[in-house]
Design a protein around this motif. Structure first.
Motif, PDB file in Angstrom:
ATOM      1  N   ALA A  83      28.269  40.021  57.105  1.00  0.00           N
ATOM      2  CA  ALA A  83      29.677  40.028  56.696  1.00  0.00           C
ATOM      3  C   ALA A  83      30.543  39.872  57.936  1.00  0.00           C
ATOM      4  CB  ALA A  83      30.008  41.320  55.965  1.00  0.00           C
ATOM      5  N   ASP A  84      31.286  38.785  57.996  1.00  0.00           N
ATOM      6  CA  ASP A  84      32.196  38.522  59.111  1.00  0.00           C
ATOM      7  C   ASP A  84      33.623  38.743  58.630  1.00  0.00           C
ATOM      8  OD1 ASP A  84      30.215  37.684  60.989  1.00  0.00           O
ATOM      9  OD2 ASP A  84      30.102  35.772  59.931  1.00  0.00           O
ATOM     10  N   TYR A  85      34.312  39.665  59.293  1.00  0.00           N
ATOM     11  CA  TYR A  85      35.710  39.924  58.954  1.00  0.00           C
ATOM     12  C   TYR A  85      36.557  38.738  59.377  1.00  0.00           C
ATOM     13  CZ  TYR A  85      40.235  42.204  58.669  1.00  0.00           C
ATOM     14  OH  TYR A  85      41.529  42.523  58.340  1.00  0.00           O
ATOM     15  N   LEU A  86      37.377  38.234  58.454  1.00  0.00           N
ATOM     16  CA  LEU A  86      38.226  37.097  58.762  1.00  0.00           C
ATOM     17  C   LEU A  86      39.667  37.511  59.024  1.00  0.00           C
ATOM     18  CD1 LEU A  86      36.847  34.553  56.128  1.00  0.00           C
ATOM     19  CD2 LEU A  86      36.243  34.774  58.549  1.00  0.00           C
ATOM     20  N   THR A  87      40.271  38.190  58.067  1.00  0.00           N
ATOM     21  CA  THR A  87      41.678  38.564  58.200  1.00  0.00           C
ATOM     22  C   THR A  87      42.064  39.460  57.039  1.00  0.00           C
ATOM     23  OG1 THR A  87      43.895  37.662  58.632  1.00  0.00           O
ATOM     24  CG2 THR A  87      42.612  36.603  56.887  1.00  0.00           C
ATOM     25  N   HIS A  88      43.342  39.721  56.925  1.00  0.00           N
ATOM     26  CA  HIS A  88      43.843  40.441  55.753  1.00  0.00           C
ATOM     27  C   HIS A  88      45.096  39.738  55.248  1.00  0.00           C
ATOM     28  CE1 HIS A  88      46.575  42.221  58.741  1.00  0.00           C
ATOM     29  NE2 HIS A  88      47.394  42.389  57.723  1.00  0.00           N
ATOM     30  N   LYS A 100      33.857  36.819  55.187  1.00  0.00           N
ATOM     31  CA  LYS A 100      32.913  35.724  54.928  1.00  0.00           C
ATOM     32  C   LYS A 100      31.528  36.358  54.855  1.00  0.00           C
ATOM     33  CE  LYS A 100      30.624  31.866  57.155  1.00  0.00           C
ATOM     34  NZ  LYS A 100      30.427  31.226  58.452  1.00  0.00           N
ATOM     35  N   ILE A 101      30.845  36.131  53.723  1.00  0.00           N
ATOM     36  CA  ILE A 101      29.498  36.657  53.554  1.00  0.00           C
ATOM     37  C   ILE A 101      28.521  35.488  53.689  1.00  0.00           C
ATOM     38  CG2 ILE A 101      27.940  37.958  52.066  1.00  0.00           C
ATOM     39  CD1 ILE A 101      30.500  39.506  52.783  1.00  0.00           C
ATOM     40  N   SER A 102      27.648  35.557  54.687  1.00  0.00           N
ATOM     41  CA  SER A 102      26.599  34.559  54.898  1.00  0.00           C
ATOM     42  C   SER A 102      25.271  35.216  54.539  1.00  0.00           C
ATOM     43  CB  SER A 102      26.553  34.114  56.358  1.00  0.00           C
ATOM     44  OG  SER A 102      27.802  33.612  56.762  1.00  0.00           O
ATOM     45  N   PHE A 103      24.452  34.497  53.818  1.00  0.00           N
ATOM     46  CA  PHE A 103      23.203  35.061  53.324  1.00  0.00           C
ATOM     47  C   PHE A 103      22.009  34.579  54.140  1.00  0.00           C
ATOM     48  CE2 PHE A 103      26.203  35.084  49.838  1.00  0.00           C
ATOM     49  CZ  PHE A 103      26.106  36.400  49.412  1.00  0.00           C
ATOM     50  N   ALA A 104      21.003  35.442  54.208  1.00  0.00           N
ATOM     51  CA  ALA A 104      19.791  35.135  54.974  1.00  0.00           C
ATOM     52  C   ALA A 104      19.040  33.944  54.403  1.00  0.00           C
ATOM     53  CB  ALA A 104      18.874  36.364  55.017  1.00  0.00           C
ATOM     54  N   ASP A 105      19.244  33.647  53.108  1.00  0.00           N
ATOM     55  CA  ASP A 105      18.538  32.520  52.504  1.00  0.00           C
ATOM     56  C   ASP A 105      19.096  31.167  52.944  1.00  0.00           C
ATOM     57  OD1 ASP A 105      20.894  32.142  51.016  1.00  0.00           O
ATOM     58  OD2 ASP A 105      19.990  32.755  49.113  1.00  0.00           O
ATOM     59  N   GLY A 106      20.192  31.179  53.692  1.00  0.00           N
ATOM     60  CA  GLY A 106      20.774  29.945  54.206  1.00  0.00           C
ATOM     61  C   GLY A 106      21.578  29.160  53.186  1.00  0.00           C
ATOM     62  N   GLY A 107      21.746  29.707  51.984  1.00  0.00           N
ATOM     63  CA  GLY A 107      22.518  29.033  50.941  1.00  0.00           C
ATOM     64  C   GLY A 107      24.013  29.136  51.194  1.00  0.00           C
ATOM     65  N   ASP A 108      24.771  28.791  50.184  1.00  0.00           N
ATOM     66  CA  ASP A 108      26.225  28.800  50.301  1.00  0.00           C
ATOM     67  C   ASP A 108      26.761  30.179  50.681  1.00  0.00           C
ATOM     68  OD1 ASP A 108      26.282  26.153  49.565  1.00  0.00           O
ATOM     69  OD2 ASP A 108      26.936  26.536  47.508  1.00  0.00           O
ATOM     70  N   ASP A 109      27.805  30.174  51.486  1.00  0.00           N
ATOM     71  CA  ASP A 109      28.512  31.404  51.847  1.00  0.00           C
ATOM     72  C   ASP A 109      29.398  31.830  50.681  1.00  0.00           C
ATOM     73  OD1 ASP A 109      27.425  31.212  54.418  1.00  0.00           O
ATOM     74  OD2 ASP A 109      29.157  30.109  55.175  1.00  0.00           O
ATOM     75  N   THR A 110      29.828  33.075  50.743  1.00  0.00           N
ATOM     76  CA  THR A 110      30.717  33.630  49.737  1.00  0.00           C
ATOM     77  C   THR A 110      31.921  34.240  50.441  1.00  0.00           C
ATOM     78  OG1 THR A 110      28.920  34.095  48.203  1.00  0.00           O
ATOM     79  CG2 THR A 110      30.892  35.396  47.936  1.00  0.00           C
ATOM     80  N   LEU A 111      33.067  34.129  49.818  1.00  0.00           N
ATOM     81  CA  LEU A 111      34.282  34.770  50.308  1.00  0.00           C
ATOM     82  C   LEU A 111      34.454  36.070  49.535  1.00  0.00           C
ATOM     83  CD1 LEU A 111      36.716  34.209  52.213  1.00  0.00           C
ATOM     84  CD2 LEU A 111      37.924  33.433  50.182  1.00  0.00           C
ATOM     85  N   GLU A 118      43.312  54.499  49.124  1.00  0.00           N
ATOM     86  CA  GLU A 118      42.898  55.899  49.278  1.00  0.00           C
ATOM     87  C   GLU A 118      41.378  56.035  49.385  1.00  0.00           C
ATOM     88  OE1 GLU A 118      44.821  58.122  46.143  1.00  0.00           O
ATOM     89  OE2 GLU A 118      46.793  57.869  47.084  1.00  0.00           O
ATOM     90  N   GLY A 119      40.769  55.146  50.163  1.00  0.00           N
ATOM     91  CA  GLY A 119      39.346  55.226  50.450  1.00  0.00           C
ATOM     92  C   GLY A 119      38.429  54.644  49.381  1.00  0.00           C
ATOM     93  N   LYS A 120      39.018  54.106  48.318  1.00  0.00           N
ATOM     94  CA  LYS A 120      38.203  53.541  47.239  1.00  0.00           C
ATOM     95  C   LYS A 120      38.580  52.084  47.020  1.00  0.00           C
ATOM     96  CE  LYS A 120      37.051  57.667  44.778  1.00  0.00           C
ATOM     97  NZ  LYS A 120      35.836  57.656  44.017  1.00  0.00           N
ATOM     98  N   ALA A 121      37.694  51.370  46.341  1.00  0.00           N
ATOM     99  CA  ALA A 121      37.971  49.977  46.015  1.00  0.00           C
ATOM    100  C   ALA A 121      38.985  49.925  44.879  1.00  0.00           C
ATOM    101  CB  ALA A 121      36.686  49.263  45.607  1.00  0.00           C
ATOM    102  N   ALA A 122      40.063  49.216  45.115  1.00  0.00           N
ATOM    103  CA  ALA A 122      41.052  48.985  44.068  1.00  0.00           C
ATOM    104  C   ALA A 122      40.904  47.565  43.530  1.00  0.00           C
ATOM    105  CB  ALA A 122      42.466  49.202  44.606  1.00  0.00           C
ATOM    106  N   GLY A 123      40.164  46.736  44.254  1.00  0.00           N
ATOM    107  CA  GLY A 123      39.893  45.376  43.846  1.00  0.00           C
ATOM    108  C   GLY A 123      38.766  44.811  44.678  1.00  0.00           C
ATOM    109  N   PHE A 124      37.941  43.985  44.052  1.00  0.00           N
ATOM    110  CA  PHE A 124      36.798  43.390  44.747  1.00  0.00           C
ATOM    111  C   PHE A 124      36.463  42.088  44.045  1.00  0.00           C
ATOM    112  CE2 PHE A 124      32.062  43.352  45.647  1.00  0.00           C
ATOM    113  CZ  PHE A 124      32.184  43.021  46.989  1.00  0.00           C
ATOM    114  N   LEU A 125      36.487  41.001  44.803  1.00  0.00           N
ATOM    115  CA  LEU A 125      36.219  39.695  44.233  1.00  0.00           C
ATOM    116  C   LEU A 125      35.308  38.917  45.169  1.00  0.00           C
ATOM    117  CD1 LEU A 125      36.890  37.460  42.109  1.00  0.00           C
ATOM    118  CD2 LEU A 125      38.798  36.822  43.600  1.00  0.00           C
ATOM    119  N   LEU A 126      34.257  38.357  44.614  1.00  0.00           N
ATOM    120  CA  LEU A 126      33.366  37.468  45.355  1.00  0.00           C
ATOM    121  C   LEU A 126      33.583  36.063  44.828  1.00  0.00           C
ATOM    122  CD1 LEU A 126      30.112  39.611  45.266  1.00  0.00           C
ATOM    123  CD2 LEU A 126      31.685  39.344  47.185  1.00  0.00           C
ATOM    124  N   GLN A 127      33.845  35.117  45.735  1.00  0.00           N
ATOM    125  CA  GLN A 127      34.074  33.723  45.337  1.00  0.00           C
ATOM    126  C   GLN A 127      33.046  32.836  45.971  1.00  0.00           C
ATOM    127  OE1 GLN A 127      38.287  33.803  46.686  1.00  0.00           O
ATOM    128  NE2 GLN A 127      38.641  32.744  44.758  1.00  0.00           N
TER     129      GLN A 127
END
Length: 127
Positions: A83-88, A100-111, A118-127
């Motif tokens: 997981a590479d931090y890009l920005t906010h 940016k999420i890069s996978f060990a299988d060498g396939g497509d990356d995911t954003l 308050e320390g919890k996820a209020a939203g989470f999206l993988l594209q």
């Protein structure tokens, strides 16, 4: 001779400064939460995933939707990722962390887009 060497050192420092400053802006709390969410996805553990979020997050992601995502990505996460931090982004009063999420299988990356409240996820999206 000394002035040209000093100039080279100053130029090199100036080029490295933005990268170092950028890396320091990575939010540690968000990285930990991102890792925990991805662990829950890899384990295909809906209850663990929900527990990491706010009340609205917990009610906003039905189990069927979670299962659709895990069907596609759980094995890839399990095999390893980076997981590479890009920005906010500032959106609707929230800070949205972008990775940016890069996978060990060498396939497509995911954003990954993660909103922490308050320390919890209020939203989470993988594209």
């Amino acid at each position: 001779m000394k002035s040209s060497m000093l100039r080279c050192v100053l130029i090199a420092a100036a080029l490295l400064l933005p990268a170092a400053a950028w890396a320091d802006n990575e939010p540690a709390q968000a990285r930990h939460l991102l890792s925990s969410l991805l662990e829950a996805v890899a384990a295909e553990d809906y209850q663990q995933f929900r527990a990491l979020g706010t009340e609205d997050f917990q009610t906003g992601i039905p189990e069927e939707e979670f299962n659709r995502v895990t069907d596609v990505i759980a094995e890839r996460v399990e095999q390893g990722y980076e997981a590479d931090y890009l920005t906010h982004l500032n959106q609707q009063g929230y800070r949205v962390e972008i990775w940016k999420i890069s996978f060990a299988d060498g396939g497509d990356d995911t954003l990954a887009r993660l909103v922490v409240f308050e320390g919890k996820a209020a939203g989470f999206l993988l594209q």
